[in-house]
Write a protein that holds these residues in place. Structure first.
Motif, PDB file in Angstrom:
ATOM      1  N   LEU A 159       0.841  -1.208   0.000  1.00  0.00           N
ATOM      2  CA  LEU A 159       0.000   0.000   0.000  1.00  0.00           C
ATOM      3  C   LEU A 159       0.873   1.254   0.000  1.00  0.00           C
ATOM      4  N   MET A 160       1.955   1.225   0.777  1.00  0.00           N
ATOM      5  CA  MET A 160       2.859   2.374   0.822  1.00  0.00           C
ATOM      6  C   MET A 160       3.421   2.678  -0.562  1.00  0.00           C
ATOM      7  N   ARG A 161       3.740   1.640  -1.322  1.00  0.00           N
ATOM      8  CA  ARG A 161       4.328   1.838  -2.650  1.00  0.00           C
ATOM      9  C   ARG A 161       3.295   2.348  -3.662  1.00  0.00           C
ATOM     10  N   THR A 162       2.055   1.884  -3.536  1.00  0.00           N
ATOM     11  CA  THR A 162       1.044   2.276  -4.519  1.00  0.00           C
ATOM     12  C   THR A 162       0.325   3.579  -4.157  1.00  0.00           C
ATOM     13  N   ALA A 192       2.899  11.687   3.281  1.00  0.00           N
ATOM     14  CA  ALA A 192       3.319  10.968   2.074  1.00  0.00           C
ATOM     15  C   ALA A 192       4.829  11.049   1.847  1.00  0.00           C
ATOM     16  N   TYR A 193       5.436  12.223   2.078  1.00  0.00           N
ATOM     17  CA  TYR A 193       6.877  12.333   1.839  1.00  0.00           C
ATOM     18  C   TYR A 193       7.655  11.471   2.830  1.00  0.00           C
ATOM     19  N   GLN A 194       7.131  11.306   4.055  1.00  0.00           N
ATOM     20  CA  GLN A 194       7.798  10.451   5.033  1.00  0.00           C
ATOM     21  C   GLN A 194       7.627   8.974   4.668  1.00  0.00           C
ATOM     22  N   VAL A 195       6.476   8.623   4.099  1.00  0.00           N
ATOM     23  CA  VAL A 195       6.264   7.254   3.618  1.00  0.00           C
ATOM     24  C   VAL A 195       7.305   6.936   2.543  1.00  0.00           C
TER      25      VAL A 195
END
Length: 100
Positions: free
Chosen positions: A18-21, A73-76
């Motif tokens: 999920l983090m990648r998509t 999102a930038y931290q993900v």
């Protein structure tokens, strides 16, 4: 009919997928779980921030912040870069070990 087990590793794998998509759709709690899996407990936990130690100096840093239950999102993306670097280093180490 048997219900498939959701193992802790499978839960981590789903969260990373999920983090990648969709990095903007990640819950802070899921990001925190992934970070603890890969980097251990936070070396600093202050208010909404969690900072995790990495085996290298500098970037990518693993510093996450709870934004009303959501992950930034930038931290993900920074966490994903750190995971990729950690996995790559581990694979390199295993290859060197096999050559010895």
């Amino acid at each position: 009919m048997a219900v498939p087990l959701v193992t802790p590793q499978r839960k981590i794998d789903r969260a990373v997928q999920l983090m990648r998509t969709s990095p903007a759709a990640v819950k802070f709690r899921d990001l925190e779980t992934v970070c603890q899996h890969y980097f251990g407990p936070p070396r600093l936990s202050s208010g909404s921030h969690r900072i995790y130690a990495t085996p290298w100096p500098g970037d990518p840093r693993v510093n996450i912040q709870n934004d009303h239950g959501a992950a930034k999102a930038y931290q993900v993306r920074q966490v994903l870069a750190a995971i990729d670097q950690l996995v790559e280093a581990s694979e390199r180490y295993m290859t060197e070990d096999d050559d010895a």
